[in-house]
Design a protein around this motif. Structure first.
Motif, short mmCIF file in Angstrom:
data_model
loop_
_atom_site.label_atom_id
_atom_site.label_comp_id
_atom_site.label_asym_id
_atom_site.label_seq_id
_atom_site.Cartn_x
_atom_site.Cartn_y
_atom_site.Cartn_z
N SER A 50 0.82 -1.21 0.00
CA SER A 50 0.00 0.00 0.00
C SER A 50 0.86 1.26 0.00
O SER A 50 1.95 1.28 0.57
CB SER A 50 -0.91 0.01 1.23
OG SER A 50 -1.79 -1.09 1.20
N VAL A 115 -7.15 10.42 0.97
CA VAL A 115 -7.08 9.04 0.52
C VAL A 115 -6.24 8.98 -0.75
O VAL A 115 -6.59 9.62 -1.75
CB VAL A 115 -8.49 8.46 0.25
CG1 VAL A 115 -8.39 7.00 -0.19
CG2 VAL A 115 -9.38 8.60 1.48
N THR A 117 -4.37 6.54 -3.73
CA THR A 117 -4.45 5.23 -4.38
C THR A 117 -3.27 5.09 -5.33
O THR A 117 -2.93 6.04 -6.05
CB THR A 117 -5.77 5.10 -5.16
OG1 THR A 117 -6.87 5.34 -4.27
CG2 THR A 117 -5.91 3.71 -5.77
N SER A 123 -4.77 1.49 -1.51
CA SER A 123 -4.95 2.86 -1.00
C SER A 123 -4.57 2.96 0.46
O SER A 123 -4.43 1.96 1.16
CB SER A 123 -6.41 3.31 -1.20
OG SER A 123 -7.29 2.49 -0.47
N THR A 125 -5.11 6.02 3.93
CA THR A 125 -5.80 7.24 4.38
C THR A 125 -5.04 7.89 5.53
O THR A 125 -4.57 7.21 6.43
CB THR A 125 -7.23 6.91 4.84
OG1 THR A 125 -7.95 6.30 3.77
CG2 THR A 125 -7.96 8.18 5.27
#
Length: 350
Positions: A50, A115, A117, A123, A125
């Motif tokens: 991520s 957020v 991506t 993704s 946050t």
């Protein structure tokens, strides 16, 4: 063991050592070959993790009505790159982009989230809490010591304020804090001022004496009355007038807070304890909405108050020792005077 056997064993051990070293060095080739061969054109499969969302805010003191920049360029992705930046605001539309500007319309605590991506669809946050206050549009120094209390003049062309030091007076100032004139009146502990409905006089309050006084614009006392039940704890602080009926409205600061309503004959029509703030330091009547605007020095909030209904809303501000306010609904302006700072502040009326 013969010499020949010893020689052969030595050669064997060295060959085995070389083979092990080669295996360790080229295991990514040997293992696929042992498992049935490999495509020399193939590449090791990339493991996607991520991204990491981070952002910076352009100010440490966010205010409503003022553009604030949010920058997410510090976000990262170790294997690829960030493809999307989405900014989420409470009760407002989201925005897209690496860096955006946003204008808040409501005071108080609000959470902002970013957020991000990446190119692999994963993704992350990141969120931060902001505490938004009323925006100070301008501030002006005052030559008056310990200014306390503020009122729009009857003709709406200037302001009135008082000084709460012993021997303090009553002063007429312009909208940038410049002194226009001072009245020939010496107070003991003046804490509030309001323009009377007759257009030619003022109401002022003496805190520790518990007295409301009407003076003309030359400083001559026209009448006064000492009120009971307003000297214990904090004394009288704010005064304003309802132009629709001539009622005089008063605030006792604290311990307990008291709201009073007097008629033009200075008879008490309402005496009510209030406790929706830690203290009450100023008040003004807004005839355009039939409401009161009240400030609390300790809580640093502006309170929208409806007589009979109670508190409608609260708006935090960043002014120390706010001791008086005057609203100018026609111009959508709010003025606040600070005792400690000896300054006049101009804000947008919420």
């Amino acid at each position: 063991m013969s010499g020949t056997q010893e020689y052969c064993c030595t050669i064997y051990l060295k060959s085995l050592e070389t083979l092990i070293k080669c295996f360790l060095k080229f295991r990514f080739v040997f293992i696929p070959l042992l498992l049935g061969g490999c495509d020399p054109e193939s590449k090791p499969e990339r493991i996607n993790s991520s991204p990491i969302a981070k952002f910076n805010i352009s100010t440490d003191l966010p205010e409503i009505g003022i553009p604030i920049t949010f920058d997410g360029s510090s976000s990262s992705d170790s294997e690829g790159y960030v493809t999307e930046y989405q900014w989420i605001f409470e009760n407002e539309d989201s925005q897209m982009g690496v860096s955006i500007k946003h204008i808040f319309t409501k005071t108080g605590r609000q959470t902002v989230s970013l957020v991000v991506t990446d190119d692999g669809g994963l993704s992350d946050t990141s969120s931060q809490d902001l505490f938004l206050s009323l925006a100070i549009l301008a501030e002006y120094p005052l030559s008056i010591t310990s200014p306390s209390g503020l009122s729009l003049s009857y003709d709406k062309q200037s302001l009135w304020t008082v000084s709460d030091k012993p021997g303090g007076g009553v002063y007429n100032i312009d909208f940038e804090g410049h002194l226009i004139k001072s009245l020939d009146y010496s107070g003991a502990d003046l804490e509030g001022v309001a323009s009377a409905t007759d257009g030619g006089s003022l109401w002022i309050v003496e805190e520790f004496l518990g007295t409301i006084i009407q003076i003309d614009t030359a400083g001559i006392v026209l009448r006064s009355v000492e009120l009971s039940g307003v000297r214990d704890g904090g004394g009288l602080e704010g005064v304003t007038v309802n132009p629709n009926n001539g009622d005089i409205l008063l605030l006792k600061e604290k311990d307990p807070g008291i709201f009073l309503r007097l008629n033009d004959q200075l008879e008490v029509l309402l005496y009510k304890q209030i406790a929706f703030a830690n203290d009450f330091s100023g008040m003004d009547y807004d005839a355009s909405q039939d409401i009161l605007w009240i400030i609390s020095d300790q809580d640093k909030i502006l309170i929208k108050y409806k007589i009979g209904d109670g508190v409608i809303d609260e708006y935090p501000f960043r002014i120390n020792k706010a001791e008086g306010l005057a609203v100018f609904p026609d111009k959508n302006i709010l003025f606040i005077v600070s005792d400690d700072a000896k300054r006049l502040y101009r804000l947008t009326l919420p």
